[in-house]
Scaffold this motif. Sequence first.
Motif, mmCIF file in Angstrom:
data_model
loop_
_atom_site.group_PDB
_atom_site.id
_atom_site.type_symbol
_atom_site.label_atom_id
_atom_site.label_comp_id
_atom_site.label_asym_id
_atom_site.label_seq_id
_atom_site.Cartn_x
_atom_site.Cartn_y
_atom_site.Cartn_z
ATOM 1 N N THR A 40 -27.911 21.355 -50.365
ATOM 2 C CA THR A 40 -28.589 22.420 -49.613
ATOM 3 C C THR A 40 -27.617 23.292 -48.820
ATOM 4 O O THR A 40 -28.040 24.132 -48.028
ATOM 5 C CB THR A 40 -29.641 21.816 -48.659
ATOM 6 N N THR A 42 -25.069 22.505 -46.528
ATOM 7 C CA THR A 42 -24.639 22.178 -45.164
ATOM 8 C C THR A 42 -23.135 22.344 -45.015
ATOM 9 O O THR A 42 -22.362 21.811 -45.815
ATOM 10 C CB THR A 42 -25.038 20.744 -44.799
ATOM 11 N N GLY A 46 -21.494 26.948 -40.364
ATOM 12 C CA GLY A 46 -22.907 27.296 -40.364
ATOM 13 C C GLY A 46 -23.687 26.542 -39.311
ATOM 14 O O GLY A 46 -24.599 27.090 -38.684
ATOM 15 N N HIS A 50 -25.814 28.347 -36.407
ATOM 16 C CA HIS A 50 -27.224 28.013 -36.218
ATOM 17 C C HIS A 50 -27.501 27.572 -34.784
ATOM 18 O O HIS A 50 -28.480 28.019 -34.164
ATOM 19 C CB HIS A 50 -27.608 26.910 -37.195
ATOM 20 N N ALA A 90 -33.525 33.760 -46.173
ATOM 21 C CA ALA A 90 -33.724 32.360 -45.775
ATOM 22 C C ALA A 90 -32.389 31.708 -45.446
ATOM 23 O O ALA A 90 -31.398 31.905 -46.144
ATOM 24 C CB ALA A 90 -34.407 31.597 -46.905
ATOM 25 N N ASP A 91 -32.378 30.952 -44.346
ATOM 26 C CA ASP A 91 -31.183 30.221 -43.907
ATOM 27 C C ASP A 91 -30.008 31.138 -43.564
ATOM 28 O O ASP A 91 -28.857 30.731 -43.630
ATOM 29 C CB ASP A 91 -30.737 29.202 -44.962
ATOM 30 N N ASP A 93 -28.829 31.997 -40.874
ATOM 31 C CA ASP A 93 -28.028 31.540 -39.735
ATOM 32 C C ASP A 93 -27.330 30.210 -40.008
ATOM 33 O O ASP A 93 -26.715 29.644 -39.108
ATOM 34 C CB ASP A 93 -28.900 31.412 -38.486
ATOM 35 N N MET A 94 -27.373 29.717 -41.245
ATOM 36 C CA MET A 94 -26.777 28.430 -41.563
ATOM 37 C C MET A 94 -25.455 28.551 -42.321
ATOM 38 O O MET A 94 -24.913 27.568 -42.806
ATOM 39 C CB MET A 94 -27.757 27.571 -42.385
ATOM 40 N N TRP A 95 -24.928 29.786 -42.406
ATOM 41 C CA TRP A 95 -23.633 29.976 -43.056
ATOM 42 C C TRP A 95 -23.018 31.273 -42.532
ATOM 43 O O TRP A 95 -23.716 32.139 -42.010
ATOM 44 C CB TRP A 95 -23.769 30.026 -44.580
ATOM 45 N N HIS A 157 -27.774 17.986 -35.464
ATOM 46 C CA HIS A 157 -26.796 18.708 -36.266
ATOM 47 C C HIS A 157 -25.380 18.181 -36.048
ATOM 48 O O HIS A 157 -24.531 18.303 -36.949
ATOM 49 C CB HIS A 157 -26.897 20.195 -35.975
#
Length: 206
Positions: A40, A42, A46, A50, A90-91, A93-95, A157
């Motif tokens: 996914t 991770t 990121g 996040h 989507a996502d 803010d995760m990278w 996290h």
Amino acid sequence: MAETDHTECLHRYLRYARDSLLWKLEDLSEYDIRRPMTPTGTNLLGLVKHLGMIELGYLGLVFGRHFDEHVPWFGPTGLLRDLDPSTMEADFDMWATPEESREDVIGLYRRAWEHADATVAELAPEAVGRVPWWPDKRNPVTLHLILTHVVAETQRHLGHADIVREMLDGAVGSRRDNDNMPTDDRRWWEEHRARLEDAARRAGQR
């Protein structure tokens, strides 16, 4: 600190988790801090990005304390208060994109700390706010509840970061001044892992 000072206790655990998370990025290349290590995606930088958003949102926007710094990934205006999640990838803010440097992301995270810390210092634990992205039945909220939520989110996290860092280069430990590991002997860990693998196989054969 008196044990009855619940806000300070929660805040202390938040500060501990923040520092530990950034420690997980030390001595790694630009590639490794961005490298997706799970199906996914991770990745370490990121997670930092996040959690910066988490602090600015929950310990700022929720209590009407806006962070008015222009940040490109907040949307067209660059302001968090104008962010419309329905229009964002989507996502997002995760990278971090190639244009967003390590210094950009970590710097924002540290400024988010300052913004959040001011909220904790200036408001009472019973101060009331509203989380726009939560359903009405979960609103209104108190500062104590939201601080608890942010501590839980950050610690969660941080656990992801622990595993990602170990997968990258084998580095482990809970913090710089106390790694909380029983030994650094590689042979011991190899034998320990082999023992766990054997136990798992035998249990699976029952």
